[in-house]
Structures are given as C-alpha cells and as structure tokens.
Design a protein around this motif. Structure first.
Motif, PDB file in Angstrom:
ATOM      1  N   HIS A  27     -60.628  14.335   5.313  1.00  0.00           N
ATOM      2  CA  HIS A  27     -61.493  14.497   6.492  1.00  0.00           C
ATOM      3  C   HIS A  27     -62.923  14.095   6.187  1.00  0.00           C
ATOM      4  O   HIS A  27     -63.498  14.458   5.181  1.00  0.00           O
ATOM      5  CB  HIS A  27     -61.372  15.885   7.129  1.00  0.00           C
ATOM      6  N   GLU A  52     -62.347  18.329  11.339  1.00  0.00           N
ATOM      7  CA  GLU A  52     -61.531  19.318  10.605  1.00  0.00           C
ATOM      8  C   GLU A  52     -62.201  20.680  10.637  1.00  0.00           C
ATOM      9  O   GLU A  52     -61.570  21.686  10.955  1.00  0.00           O
ATOM     10  CB  GLU A  52     -61.320  18.846   9.155  1.00  0.00           C
ATOM     11  N   GLU A  53     -63.487  20.679  10.321  1.00  0.00           N
ATOM     12  CA  GLU A  53     -64.209  21.956  10.229  1.00  0.00           C
ATOM     13  C   GLU A  53     -64.402  22.620  11.601  1.00  0.00           C
ATOM     14  O   GLU A  53     -64.648  23.820  11.675  1.00  0.00           O
ATOM     15  CB  GLU A  53     -65.583  21.755   9.560  1.00  0.00           C
ATOM     16  N   ASP A  81     -57.425  17.330   0.684  1.00  0.00           N
ATOM     17  CA  ASP A  81     -58.623  18.070   1.077  1.00  0.00           C
ATOM     18  C   ASP A  81     -59.081  18.930  -0.097  1.00  0.00           C
ATOM     19  O   ASP A  81     -58.383  19.865  -0.484  1.00  0.00           O
ATOM     20  CB  ASP A  81     -58.284  18.926   2.313  1.00  0.00           C
ATOM     21  N   ILE A  82     -60.262  18.603  -0.641  1.00  0.00           N
ATOM     22  CA  ILE A  82     -60.872  19.331  -1.759  1.00  0.00           C
ATOM     23  C   ILE A  82     -60.053  19.082  -3.031  1.00  0.00           C
ATOM     24  O   ILE A  82     -59.208  19.889  -3.425  1.00  0.00           O
ATOM     25  CB  ILE A  82     -60.989  20.854  -1.486  1.00  0.00           C
ATOM     26  N   ASP A 103     -65.636  18.412  -0.372  1.00  0.00           N
ATOM     27  CA  ASP A 103     -64.977  18.836   0.875  1.00  0.00           C
ATOM     28  C   ASP A 103     -65.577  18.067   2.039  1.00  0.00           C
ATOM     29  O   ASP A 103     -66.551  18.504   2.610  1.00  0.00           O
ATOM     30  CB  ASP A 103     -65.157  20.344   1.074  1.00  0.00           C
ATOM     31  N   ASP A 104     -65.066  16.919   2.398  1.00  0.00           N
ATOM     32  CA  ASP A 104     -63.889  16.369   1.787  1.00  0.00           C
ATOM     33  C   ASP A 104     -64.154  14.910   1.409  1.00  0.00           C
ATOM     34  O   ASP A 104     -63.304  14.049   1.647  1.00  0.00           O
ATOM     35  CB  ASP A 104     -62.706  16.538   2.742  1.00  0.00           C
TER      36      ASP A 104
HETATM   37 ZN    ZN Z   1     -61.941  20.516   3.887  1.00  0.00          ZN
END
Ligand code: ZN
Length: 449
Positions: free
Chosen positions: A134, A186-187, A214-215, A154-155
């Motif tokens: 993301h 995403e967030e 992701d991460i 992130d990310d």
């Molecule tokens: Zn994330």
C-alpha cells in the motif's frame, strides 16, 4: 494370494523410492532472484519518503508532495520498466471517488491505485496473480494529511517489493497474467484494495492468488531486542468465510479445516520461497492476519479469492503510525534509517520466486478425485489435464494429518496414481508441473465414486 499382495506392496514402495523427486531450481527463476537488489529497493523507498506524506487524504494535484505525486511516480517507474516488456506491461492509475464516510474519510477524495498488468502469453489461460503493497502512509492521527508521514516500512517496503518484482519480471514472459499494484486507502480502511477486489469480482477475474506485502523491511522488535532477518511471516486463513452450509459440513467431515485455498497458498509460498531464497525461513501463521488486525488481502478473501499477508517477523511499534519526534531519548517515526534492506531483498525475492513459479506453471489439474468405491488401505487418486498449457506430469503430495507441510512429493506422468497409504491417515493433493519444473498450487481431491 498373499504372495501377490506382498509383491505388489513392494512394487508400490519401490515406486515411491525411485519416483521421489529431487527438486531442481528453475535456472530462469534462480537468475531473476539474483537480480533483486537491496540498492534498488532502498532507492524506491527514499523516493517514496521524498513525497513528504502519502496520506490518502493528502493532495492529488501537488506535483511534488502528497499521494497524487507519489502514485504518478510509481506509474512512471512501471512504464520505464515496461519498455523491456515488448508492450506486454501496461501501467495506469485506477481511480475512484470516495465520499465522506464519517469514519476515516472526511471529504470527497480521489483515490487511485497505481497498477501495472503484465499480460500472460496464453490466450486460453485467464489466471491472474497479484502482488500488492500500500502506497498510503500515516502518522499518529489517521486523518492528519499535513505532517510528514514517511511510511518507509509501512508500507514503502511493500510498494518497493512490488516495483522491484515489476522491474525484473517484466523482462520475462509468463503463461498467466501478473498484476503489480500499489493500492491506496489502506490506513483509511482498506479502501483501495476493496475497490480493486470488488471490481475484480464484478468482472469475473480469475485471480488464482494474491500476495499482500505490508511491513516487511525492518528486522527488530521495539520491546524484546530481538533481531531477526532470516524469517518472514505469512498469514493465511484456514477455510474461506464463504465456505458455509453443505461445503462447511463436508470440510469438517473430511478434516480439511487446514486446507483452504489461502492456507494452501501459504504452504506454496513457504516451499517455493525456501527453494529459491537462501537463509530464509517462511513461518506460516494460521490466522488471516495479526490479532484483531486486517490488511489489503482481506477484501480479496471476502470476495472468495486465495490471498495471504507477508509481514516481517517482529514489528517495531516505535516506527509505525507515529508522529516524527524524539521523546525521552527514543526516536519515533517510520524512517528508512530503521530498515534492513538486505532483509527486504530476501523478502522481495520470496515474492518474486512464488509469483514467477505460479505464473510459469500450468493451471491446476482438473477433477482431482480420490477413489472411494471400495474400502481399502491403499489410496488411488485420479484427475484430468489442466484446462490450458502443457504439462510434463504431476506431483502427488502427501502429509500426515498433523503435519503443517507436505512430506512426500512424487512425480508421475500419468493421470492416476495408487499409493500404499490409507486416505484415513494422510492428506493428499495433486499439482500440475511443466518441463521447467514449475508446479501449480496443489488441489485436494474430492470423493470420487
Ligand atoms: Zn500497512
């Protein structure tokens, strides 16, 4: 009579011993894995951080700062990479309009996923494989669109992995189609991934697997001083939320709670990732995502697709969703200086190897059945050739019911196989495999009468 039985049992055992396949790396994939570069990944992340903030609610018009400039840059890079693809890679921003939702969107917002599609070579094969990260980032307050939100790990880590896979894979051709995507929103509630998954469902896309990254570029935990850059987590659900009613009853009766399509995909990523990437262990977590948390694979799961989340072994919460600041000697914020680019290189390579192997492989075998006409301590499997492409043969997979991974892998060029092991005590599956050794996702047999 007894003699014959003993004799045939010996034959079966010796078949297994001689047929037990020594898996070789596909030289083409091995070469692509070598091309994954920590320096490339680092340069993408530094550039992404340079947009100041990539909050979904930030400017889409400013040429230098905000999510709009960032997504345009990702598409520009995709187009650069695509020059080596003979026109097979096409890139664009896929946009939609978000209305205020009284939750994490407070004004009319233009959301855009940066996408690149690498078209498959076989017009009769409509399989699609997706790798995602993301693009959007955040600080402590999720609605804050003004403060710097570097989002390096992130990310940025997931987006960099997507871009690096696009750079390398687009120089090669694959039977199936691969989609590279840096989603947004995403967030704010998985908005970009939901937009894409719903769109895919309405257009009947045959998405065979989705890898959400992701991460995945930091090697340490903030509390325990653990440093680990040799393990990567892959989260997967056991059975689909769509498996209800009669399907759920069947799965329970056959003890297949651990063999849903996403769990099968996780096992596949473990096998292929560890086959091609040295000093790397894929740790399967039997859970759709981290405790009470979700990610961009979630809307794909709810639309019935196989999808998993890949995430670093330990998360450092001082560097996630934090305002940039120093407090009591601790530096907070998601900055590139806290990342391990060698770890990110390996994690990207796991994605690349899995995607390349899936997209090169033939589709799955059809009508895979286990013969249940007679009570027997043997297990006979039969199946039909895949719907497209050519195969060299098939792998028969076998594992004990308590084993997390497949334990035996037996090659056959036939479309039926009998094993001297009882279906009561083991799980079995069948994969298609081609001349270069690329295998499909395993298919669990249904009862055949
Ligand atoms: Zn994330």
């Amino acid at each position: 009579m007894r003699k014959v039985l003993v004799f045939s049992t010996l034959i079966f055992f010796s078949n297994i011993l001689t047929a037990q396949t020594i898996i070789q790396r596909d030289p083409e994939i091995e070469q692509m894995v070598k091309e994954v570069s920590a320096d490339s990944l680092k340069s993408y992340i530094n550039r992404l951080v340079g947009f100041g903030t990539r909050n979904t609610l930030s400017s889409t018009k400013d040429p230098k700062r905000g999510i709009g400039a960032a997504r345009n840059w990702v598409v520009q890079k995709f187009n650069e990479f695509g020059k080596q693809s003979n026109g097979r890679l096409s890139a664009f921003v896929d946009t939609t309009t978000l209305m205020p939702d009284k939750r994490r969107v407070d004004s009319i917002t233009n959301l855009g996923n940066a996408m690149a599609i690498l078209k498959g070579t076989d017009p009769n094969d409509n399989r699609i494989y997706i790798i995602s990260g993301h693009l959007d980032s955040r600080v402590s307050e999720v609605m804050n669109r003004r403060s710097d939100a570097p989002g390096a790990n992130d990310d940025g880590s997931g987006v960099a992995a997507v871009m690096e896979c696009a750079r390398i894979l687009s120089k090669h051709s694959f039977q199936a189609t691969i989609i590279f995507v840096a989603v947004s929103g995403e967030e704010q509630g998985l908005l970009g991934a939901s937009f894409m998954a719903n769109n895919a469902k309405s257009k009947n896309w045959n998405i065979d697997a989705m890898l959400n990254n992701d991460i995945m570029g930091s090697n340490n935990s903030n509390e325990t001083n653990i440093i680990d850059n040799t393990r990567l987590r892959v989260f997967s659900e056991g059975i689909s939320v769509l498996d209800t009613g009669r399907t759920a009853i069947n799965l329970r009766n056959l003890g297949l709670e651990n063999d849903g399509r996403s769990r099968q995909l996780a096992r596949y990523v473990k096998e292929i990732g560890e086959r091609y990437v040295d000093h790397m262990e894929i740790v399967m977590i039997y859970r759709a995502d981290r405790f009470l948390r979700g990610g961009d694979h979630t809307p794909f799961l709810t639309n019935g697709y196989a999808a998993v989340r890949l995430t670093e072994m330990n998360e450092n919460y001082n560097h996630q969703h934090q305002d940039l600041r120093t407090d009591k000697g601790i530096v907070y914020g998601d900055l590139p200086e806290f990342m391990d680019f060698e770890y990110l290189r390996k994690n990207t390579a796991v994605n690349l190897a899995s995607l390349a192997n899936l997209a090169k492989a033939p589709p799955v075998p059809q009508e895979v059945r286990v013969d249940v006409r007679n009570l027997t301590n043997y297990t006979t499997l039969n199946w039909k050739a895949p719907s497209a492409g050519t195969v060299k043969g098939y792998y028969i997979l076998m594992r004990e019911t308590t084993s997390a991974v497949w334990q035996k892998k037996i090659f056959t060029s036939q479309t039926a196989y009998t094993l001297p092991y009882s279906k009561d005590n083991y799980f079995f599956a069948v994969q298609s495999v081609n001349d270069s050794g690329n295998e499909s996702i395993p298919v669990i047999p249904t009862a055949g009468r």
